[in-house]
Motif scaffolding. Structure first.
Motif, PDB file in Angstrom:
ATOM      1  N   MET A   1       0.838  -1.208   0.000  1.00 39.76           N
ATOM      2  CA  MET A   1       0.000   0.000   0.000  1.00 39.76           C
ATOM      3  C   MET A   1       0.871   1.257   0.000  1.00 39.76           C
ATOM      4  SD  MET A   1      -2.990  -1.268  -0.135  1.00 39.76           S
ATOM      5  CE  MET A   1      -4.125   0.038   0.293  1.00 39.76           C
ATOM      6  N   GLU A   2       2.131   1.109   0.505  1.00 40.76           N
ATOM      7  CA  GLU A   2       3.043   2.267   0.513  1.00 40.76           C
ATOM      8  C   GLU A   2       3.350   2.728  -0.911  1.00 40.76           C
ATOM      9  OE1 GLU A   2       3.373  -0.430   2.267  1.00 40.76           O
ATOM     10  OE2 GLU A   2       3.478   0.218   4.372  1.00 40.76           O
ATOM     11  N   TYR A   3       3.423   1.755  -1.826  1.00 41.35           N
ATOM     12  CA  TYR A   3       3.692   2.075  -3.229  1.00 41.35           C
ATOM     13  C   TYR A   3       2.594   2.981  -3.772  1.00 41.35           C
ATOM     14  CZ  TYR A   3       3.951   1.342  -8.298  1.00 41.35           C
ATOM     15  OH  TYR A   3       4.009   1.520  -9.659  1.00 41.35           O
ATOM     16  N   VAL A   4       1.346   2.694  -3.425  1.00 42.60           N
ATOM     17  CA  VAL A   4       0.219   3.501  -3.890  1.00 42.60           C
ATOM     18  C   VAL A   4       0.336   4.913  -3.344  1.00 42.60           C
ATOM     19  CG1 VAL A   4      -2.297   3.754  -3.854  1.00 42.60           C
ATOM     20  CG2 VAL A   4      -1.278   1.471  -4.053  1.00 42.60           C
ATOM     21  N   ASP A   5       0.669   5.028  -2.056  1.00 46.18           N
ATOM     22  CA  ASP A   5       0.797   6.360  -1.440  1.00 46.18           C
ATOM     23  C   ASP A   5       1.906   7.167  -2.098  1.00 46.18           C
ATOM     24  OD1 ASP A   5      -1.252   5.773   0.320  1.00 46.18           O
ATOM     25  OD2 ASP A   5       0.099   4.997   1.873  1.00 46.18           O
ATOM     26  N   VAL A   6       3.001   6.479  -2.425  1.00 48.09           N
ATOM     27  CA  VAL A   6       4.136   7.164  -3.055  1.00 48.09           C
ATOM     28  C   VAL A   6       3.725   7.724  -4.419  1.00 48.09           C
ATOM     29  CG1 VAL A   6       6.419   6.823  -4.093  1.00 48.09           C
ATOM     30  CG2 VAL A   6       5.924   5.892  -1.830  1.00 48.09           C
ATOM     31  N   ILE A   7       3.038   6.899  -5.196  1.00 50.66           N
ATOM     32  CA  ILE A   7       2.631   7.321  -6.546  1.00 50.66           C
ATOM     33  C   ILE A   7       1.754   8.563  -6.475  1.00 50.66           C
ATOM     34  CG2 ILE A   7       1.327   6.671  -8.608  1.00 50.66           C
ATOM     35  CD1 ILE A   7       4.051   5.307  -8.332  1.00 50.66           C
ATOM     36  N   PHE A   8       0.834   8.594  -5.517  1.00 54.60           N
ATOM     37  CA  PHE A   8      -0.067   9.740  -5.449  1.00 54.60           C
ATOM     38  C   PHE A   8       0.598  10.971  -4.853  1.00 54.60           C
ATOM     39  CE2 PHE A   8      -3.291   6.648  -6.472  1.00 54.60           C
ATOM     40  CZ  PHE A   8      -4.152   7.382  -7.266  1.00 54.60           C
ATOM     41  N   LYS A   9       1.668  10.804  -4.066  1.00 53.16           N
ATOM     42  CA  LYS A   9       2.444  11.969  -3.610  1.00 53.16           C
ATOM     43  C   LYS A   9       3.187  12.570  -4.783  1.00 53.16           C
ATOM     44  CE  LYS A   9       3.013  10.632   1.225  1.00 53.16           C
ATOM     45  NZ  LYS A   9       3.958  10.161   2.279  1.00 53.16           N
ATOM     46  N   LEU A  10       3.680  11.688  -5.668  1.00 53.13           N
ATOM     47  CA  LEU A  10       4.350  12.189  -6.876  1.00 53.13           C
ATOM     48  C   LEU A  10       3.359  12.920  -7.772  1.00 53.13           C
ATOM     49  CD1 LEU A  10       6.593   9.112  -7.817  1.00 53.13           C
ATOM     50  CD2 LEU A  10       7.366  11.319  -6.932  1.00 53.13           C
ATOM     51  N   TYR A  11       2.111  12.379  -7.817  1.00 59.14           N
ATOM     52  CA  TYR A  11       1.093  12.997  -8.651  1.00 59.14           C
ATOM     53  C   TYR A  11       0.736  14.398  -8.155  1.00 59.14           C
ATOM     54  CZ  TYR A  11      -3.285  13.672 -11.186  1.00 59.14           C
ATOM     55  OH  TYR A  11      -4.274  14.187 -11.980  1.00 59.14           O
ATOM     56  N   GLU A  12       0.811  14.594  -6.844  1.00 59.50           N
ATOM     57  CA  GLU A  12       0.543  15.919  -6.274  1.00 59.50           C
ATOM     58  C   GLU A  12       1.599  16.923  -6.732  1.00 59.50           C
ATOM     59  OE1 GLU A  12       0.294  15.490  -2.099  1.00 59.50           O
ATOM     60  OE2 GLU A  12      -1.523  14.252  -2.125  1.00 59.50           O
ATOM     61  N   LEU A  13       2.822  16.402  -6.907  1.00 58.25           N
ATOM     62  CA  LEU A  13       3.915  17.289  -7.347  1.00 58.25           C
ATOM     63  C   LEU A  13       3.885  17.496  -8.855  1.00 58.25           C
ATOM     64  CD1 LEU A  13       6.785  15.764  -5.167  1.00 58.25           C
ATOM     65  CD2 LEU A  13       5.537  17.887  -4.741  1.00 58.25           C
ATOM     66  N   ASP A  14       3.443  16.423  -9.575  1.00 55.29           N
ATOM     67  CA  ASP A  14       3.428  16.512 -11.024  1.00 55.29           C
ATOM     68  C   ASP A  14       2.222  15.726 -11.542  1.00 55.29           C
ATOM     69  OD1 ASP A  14       3.843  16.637 -13.707  1.00 55.29           O
ATOM     70  OD2 ASP A  14       5.730  15.502 -13.730  1.00 55.29           O
ATOM     71  N   ASN A  15       1.124  16.427 -11.791  1.00 55.74           N
ATOM     72  CA  ASN A  15      -0.100  15.723 -12.203  1.00 55.74           C
ATOM     73  C   ASN A  15      -0.099  15.306 -13.666  1.00 55.74           C
ATOM     74  OD1 ASN A  15      -0.487  18.139 -13.504  1.00 55.74           O
ATOM     75  ND2 ASN A  15      -2.118  18.849 -12.137  1.00 55.74           N
ATOM     76  N   SER A  16       1.048  15.353 -14.297  1.00 56.59           N
ATOM     77  CA  SER A  16       1.132  14.881 -15.682  1.00 56.59           C
ATOM     78  C   SER A  16       1.590  13.420 -15.750  1.00 56.59           C
ATOM     79  CB  SER A  16       2.108  15.755 -16.484  1.00 56.59           C
ATOM     80  OG  SER A  16       3.442  15.614 -15.984  1.00 56.59           O
ATOM     81  N   ILE A  17       1.968  12.860 -14.616  1.00 58.56           N
ATOM     82  CA  ILE A  17       2.453  11.480 -14.650  1.00 58.56           C
ATOM     83  C   ILE A  17       1.283  10.548 -14.998  1.00 58.56           C
ATOM     84  CG2 ILE A  17       4.249  11.974 -12.954  1.00 58.56           C
ATOM     85  CD1 ILE A  17       2.633  10.383 -10.932  1.00 58.56           C
ATOM     86  N   ASP A  18       1.591   9.399 -15.598  1.00 56.48           N
ATOM     87  CA  ASP A  18       0.582   8.442 -16.080  1.00 56.48           C
ATOM     88  C   ASP A  18       0.208   7.474 -14.950  1.00 56.48           C
ATOM     89  OD1 ASP A  18      -1.030   6.682 -17.370  1.00 56.48           O
ATOM     90  OD2 ASP A  18       0.326   6.344 -19.076  1.00 56.48           O
ATOM     91  N   LEU A  19      -0.883   7.755 -14.273  1.00 56.25           N
ATOM     92  CA  LEU A  19      -1.333   6.926 -13.146  1.00 56.25           C
ATOM     93  C   LEU A  19      -1.713   5.519 -13.598  1.00 56.25           C
ATOM     94  CD1 LEU A  19      -3.570   9.477 -11.199  1.00 56.25           C
ATOM     95  CD2 LEU A  19      -1.297   8.656 -10.559  1.00 56.25           C
ATOM     96  N   ILE A  20      -2.310   5.391 -14.789  1.00 57.72           N
ATOM     97  CA  ILE A  20      -2.723   4.085 -15.298  1.00 57.72           C
ATOM     98  C   ILE A  20      -1.497   3.184 -15.522  1.00 57.72           C
ATOM     99  CG2 ILE A  20      -3.852   2.852 -17.202  1.00 57.72           C
ATOM    100  CD1 ILE A  20      -5.786   4.324 -15.382  1.00 57.72           C
ATOM    101  N   TYR A  21      -0.404   3.798 -15.993  1.00 53.32           N
ATOM    102  CA  TYR A  21       0.821   3.026 -16.224  1.00 53.32           C
ATOM    103  C   TYR A  21       1.336   2.442 -14.917  1.00 53.32           C
ATOM    104  CZ  TYR A  21       5.791   2.074 -16.761  1.00 53.32           C
ATOM    105  OH  TYR A  21       7.033   1.477 -16.692  1.00 53.32           O
ATOM    106  N   PHE A  22       1.414   3.281 -13.882  1.00 54.30           N
ATOM    107  CA  PHE A  22       1.925   2.799 -12.589  1.00 54.30           C
ATOM    108  C   PHE A  22       0.980   1.761 -11.966  1.00 54.30           C
ATOM    109  CE2 PHE A  22       4.272   6.847 -12.908  1.00 54.30           C
ATOM    110  CZ  PHE A  22       5.547   6.379 -12.671  1.00 54.30           C
ATOM    111  N   ALA A  23      -0.313   1.911 -12.233  1.00 44.52           N
ATOM    112  CA  ALA A  23      -1.258   0.926 -11.713  1.00 44.52           C
ATOM    113  C   ALA A  23      -1.058  -0.425 -12.386  1.00 44.52           C
ATOM    114  CB  ALA A  23      -2.695   1.394 -11.937  1.00 44.52           C
ATOM    115  N   SER A  24      -0.676  -0.394 -13.684  1.00 45.20           N
ATOM    116  CA  SER A  24      -0.493  -1.648 -14.424  1.00 45.20           C
ATOM    117  C   SER A  24       0.711  -2.433 -13.943  1.00 45.20           C
ATOM    118  CB  SER A  24      -0.364  -1.347 -15.920  1.00 45.20           C
ATOM    119  OG  SER A  24       0.855  -0.628 -16.173  1.00 45.20           O
ATOM    120  N   LEU A  25       1.622  -1.777 -13.199  1.00 49.26           N
ATOM    121  CA  LEU A  25       2.801  -2.462 -12.685  1.00 49.26           C
ATOM    122  C   LEU A  25       2.482  -3.313 -11.459  1.00 49.26           C
ATOM    123  CD1 LEU A  25       5.440   0.424 -13.009  1.00 49.26           C
ATOM    124  CD2 LEU A  25       5.034  -1.473 -14.591  1.00 49.26           C
ATOM    125  N   LEU A  26       1.324  -3.079 -10.870  1.00 53.89           N
ATOM    126  CA  LEU A  26       0.930  -3.833  -9.677  1.00 53.89           C
ATOM    127  C   LEU A  26       0.439  -5.233 -10.055  1.00 53.89           C
ATOM    128  CD1 LEU A  26      -0.969  -1.005  -7.827  1.00 53.89           C
ATOM    129  CD2 LEU A  26       1.064  -2.152  -6.957  1.00 53.89           C
TER     130      LEU A  26
END
Length: 449
Positions: A8-33
């Motif tokens: 679950m920490e991985y999910v929190d990390v991804i969304f902290k990055l998204y707060e800093l840069d909302n251009s990142i591809d959330l679907i891509y990171f989700a597909s790695l799970l």
């Protein structure tokens, strides 16, 4: 690395990055799970919350929750309703559809999703639609007894009284009845009336409504009250199973001939039966219970018309004389039903006097005399061998059998009965088919000479 990504920490990390840069591809990171893990589902839930309209179509089907489907139907109900899985459909969905486009969706609502509020809405919008669509589907279903109010039921009655009262269940009919007992008692079909309605009307005016109450709903208390009020008028209105012995005795004393036939068999006493038999044996004998048909009664009706009353006479009262008289009228019936105690030599000799040939066929061989056998042979020499005892066979009988079928009967002829005529018959048969049977009995050895 896999265990880290699945946390679950991985999910929190991804969304902290998204707060800093909302251009990142959330679907891509989700597909790695790894598929099916808690982190996998949690990731897509958070992605959906970011922008439902943007990401819903990109989310895998196994991650779409009821929450997501409900939110998407709020956004665009007509688009997403056809796509939503059945397990996520509920009454709220159909309630929204109904309010979105009444005419389009009113006819597709499953009965199990109909709610009282939905009924009220349909009733306000278009009462006749409530009747046409919902009416016949829920009126006779007790699981939906709380959907309609009294006002709705009355309105449906105004639209089509006959259809409503014949299809409505007791919940709705009771609601209507309680609102106006006198009126609705007259319009509700008899098969749809219940005990609650009938009791209420009986208490209101027993004399007026007793005869209007269906037979199966007339209680014992009602029947006793009405009988005490006027026995002659109400006895026939009382169901058979409610006519007790005291009522029957009383009504019989009032007018035996009028009411005897309406008294249940179980309540017809010996005294009643004897009195009715005295009035008219022919008319009332068949109405008297078997246990009260005395020997004297049976003998009297037997003199009047034995064939008509014979089957009504109890077995214990059927005499030898009656059976003999019945034999004169229907011998086949007598041989079929004659009790064992009457199957005696004496009885069959009586039958023999009436119909010798028919009786001979049915009587015991022990009772057949030589004279009877000779007489039957003269009457029927084609089938006599089946009914005349072998010990009663005469020379003429054997000669008849030999002519009929020599190969079948020659072995049964006693030696002492063989005479010249039989030998002549045998020699004739020798020229035909007799040789093929291989004669073995000594008594026919002369044929070889």
């Amino acid at each position: 690395m896999a265990s880290k990504n699945d946390s679950m920490e991985y999910v929190d990390v991804i969304f902290k990055l998204y707060e800093l840069d909302n251009s990142i591809d959330l679907i891509y990171f989700a597909s790695l799970l790894q598929t099916g893990t808690d982190a996998y589902h949690r990731m897509y839930e958070r992605i959906f919350d970011v922008n439902p309209a943007m990401y819903f179509d990109l989310i895998p089907e196994d991650c779409k929750t009821a929450y997501m489907w409900n939110k998407m139907m709020v956004i665009d109900l007509e688009k997403y309703f056809p796509l939503v899985p059945d397990k996520y459909i509920n009454s709220n969905v159909y309630d929204m559809l109904l309010k979105l486009n009444f005419d389009k969706y009113i006819d597709i609502i499953p009965v199990k999703f109909i709610t009282p509020n939905m009924c009220k809405y349909i009733f306000q919008k278009r009462p006749e639609k409530l009747f046409d669509y919902i009416g016949l589907r829920i009126l006779d279903n007790f699981n939906f007894g709380n959907l309609l109010t009294v006002e709705m039921c009355k309105k449906l009655c105004e639209i089509n009284m006959t259809q409503f009262v014949y299809n409505a269940n007791y919940v709705y009919l009771d609601m209507l009845f309680d609102s106006d007992p006198v009126y609705y008692f007259s319009v509700i079909p008899k098969p749809k009336l219940d005990l609650h309605m009938c009791n209420k009307m009986f208490k209101m005016d027993s004399e007026k409504y007793f005869v209007e109450i269906p037979m199966d709903l007339r209680t014992e208390e009602m029947c006793i009250k009405m009988f005490e009020l006027n026995p002659e008028n109400y006895f026939l209105e009382i169901p058979l199973n409610k006519r007790d012995l005291s009522m029957c005795r009383k009504i019989f004393d009032i007018d035996p001939e009028k009411f005897f036939t309406h008294i249940p068999h179980a309540n017809r006493t010996k005294e009643m039966c004897e009195r009715m038999f005295e009035i008219s044996p022919e008319k009332y004998f068949y109405l008297i219970p078997s246990c009260f048909r005395t020997k004297e009664m049976c003998e009297e009706v037997a003199k009047l018309d034995l064939k008509k009353y014979f089957e009504l006479i109890p077995h214990k009262h059927r005499t030898k004389e009656m059976w003999i008289e019945m034999f004169k009228m229907d011998s086949s019936y007598v041989f079929k039903y004659l009790p064992k105690k009457f199957k005696t030599e004496e009885m069959f000799l009586e039958f023999y006097k009436i119909d010798p040939n028919y009786t001979f066929v049915h009587m015991d061989d022990r009772w057949k005399t030589q004279e009877m056998c000779n007489k039957y042979f003269e009457y029927n020499n084609n089938t006599f061998e089946y009914y005349i005892p072998k010990k009663m066979f005469t020379s003429d009988m054997y000669k008849r059998l030999l002519k009929k079928n020599f190969s079948k009967y020659y072995r049964s002829v006693p030696d002492e009965m063989i005479d010249d005529e039989m030998i002549a018959i045998a020699k004739i048969e020798m020229d035909n088919s007799f040789k093929t049977f291989g004669i073995k009995k000594y008594k026919w050895s002369f044929i070889h000479n």
